[in-house]
Design a protein around this motif. Sequence first.
Motif, PDB file in Angstrom:
ATOM      1  N   GLY A 242       0.873  -1.065   0.053  1.00  0.00           N
ATOM      2  CA  GLY A 242       0.098  -0.021   0.048  1.00  0.00           C
ATOM      3  C   GLY A 242       0.859   1.235  -0.090  1.00  0.00           C
ATOM      4  O   GLY A 242       0.245   2.297  -0.310  1.00  0.00           O
ATOM      5  N   GLN A 245       0.540   3.490  -3.356  1.00  0.00           N
ATOM      6  CA  GLN A 245      -0.685   4.032  -3.359  1.00  0.00           C
ATOM      7  C   GLN A 245      -0.741   5.287  -2.644  1.00  0.00           C
ATOM      8  O   GLN A 245      -1.134   6.413  -3.048  1.00  0.00           O
ATOM      9  N   ARG A 246      -0.021   5.244  -1.415  1.00  0.00           N
ATOM     10  CA  ARG A 246      -0.147   6.512  -0.414  1.00  0.00           C
ATOM     11  C   ARG A 246       0.871   7.528  -1.244  1.00  0.00           C
ATOM     12  O   ARG A 246       0.669   8.660  -1.262  1.00  0.00           O
ATOM     13  N   ASN A 248       1.731   7.921  -4.304  1.00  0.00           N
ATOM     14  CA  ASN A 248       0.892   8.403  -5.644  1.00  0.00           C
ATOM     15  C   ASN A 248       0.029   9.410  -5.175  1.00  0.00           C
ATOM     16  O   ASN A 248      -0.016  10.508  -5.765  1.00  0.00           O
ATOM     17  N   ASP A 269       0.340   6.812 -11.953  1.00  0.00           N
ATOM     18  CA  ASP A 269       0.631   5.334 -11.453  1.00  0.00           C
ATOM     19  C   ASP A 269       1.570   4.537 -12.245  1.00  0.00           C
ATOM     20  O   ASP A 269       2.021   3.648 -11.726  1.00  0.00           O
TER      21      ASP A 269
END
Length: 298
Positions: A242, A245-246, A248, A269
């Motif tokens: 994860g 994702q944080r 980005n 991404d």
Amino acid sequence: MQRPLIAAIEAGGTKFNLTVGYSHDQPLEKIRFSTTHPEQTFQRCQAFLAEAADRHGPPAGIGIASFGPIDIRPDSPSYGTFMDTPKPGWTGVDFRAALAQFRCPVVIDTDVNAAALAEYRARAMHGKSLAYITLGTGLGVGLCNDGSSLHSHLHPELGHLHSEALAGEPSGTCPFHPRCIEGLICGPALAKRWDIRPEQAPDDHPLWDNLAHHLATLCRTVTLAYSPHSIVLGGGVMQRPGLFQRLNAAFSSQIGNYLAHQLFPQGIDQFIEPPSYADAGLVGAFYLAHARIAGHEV
């Protein structure tokens, strides 16, 4: 025509990885051991390479991807010598001298520059540029443009960029710069600042959003300063599920929509991504030696 036998060394602040072989993906010999005092560490390197030479013949070249700061200017009289490194006992140590007994070309670059070269070649990015960031025991940034590492008077030291504090966060740990990014988010800094090992911190612990903020600041600076076609992030801390994702989300917030179509035509991404190799620095060290033997500068 037989390919040259190459020795590759990834010299990290925590571990040394060595291989000998004709190709990076099919090593004939390999070893990994802890980085300790220079004399002890080099004795293990010498013993491994000497034993490999007895079995397979002497190496035609040795490529080194090293932690730093280290002099990587081939025309410098101190080429291969560690500078003011925070690693105790290593300042002033001459890496190339420790391997002189093998009487072959020895080429040295930083571990992150070598990793950037490996990832560049893995993506067949001819004519493009790539930045590699490693986040683990330390933090480093390497840059590869059209197949060549970025060098000047010194290699990039972007881990020591300043980053503004968020409300309530602990102070940094770097002995040189109280708020540099390396001293805020490398593995040991996270453990000291937040009083918990990163791998033990739950997903809702504030260190993760804090880390993403400072790492996004670094990625934003790299993007605006060098305009790479891709940023690859490796290292032990980046293994956290994860975290990309944080990162980005934080990066998108910081960069805004500024030149988004030109900077990220593939989307954010796909712009910030994990590495292709688990041992990119070691692969890059192999490429460095191979290029030197072939008469090419990297």
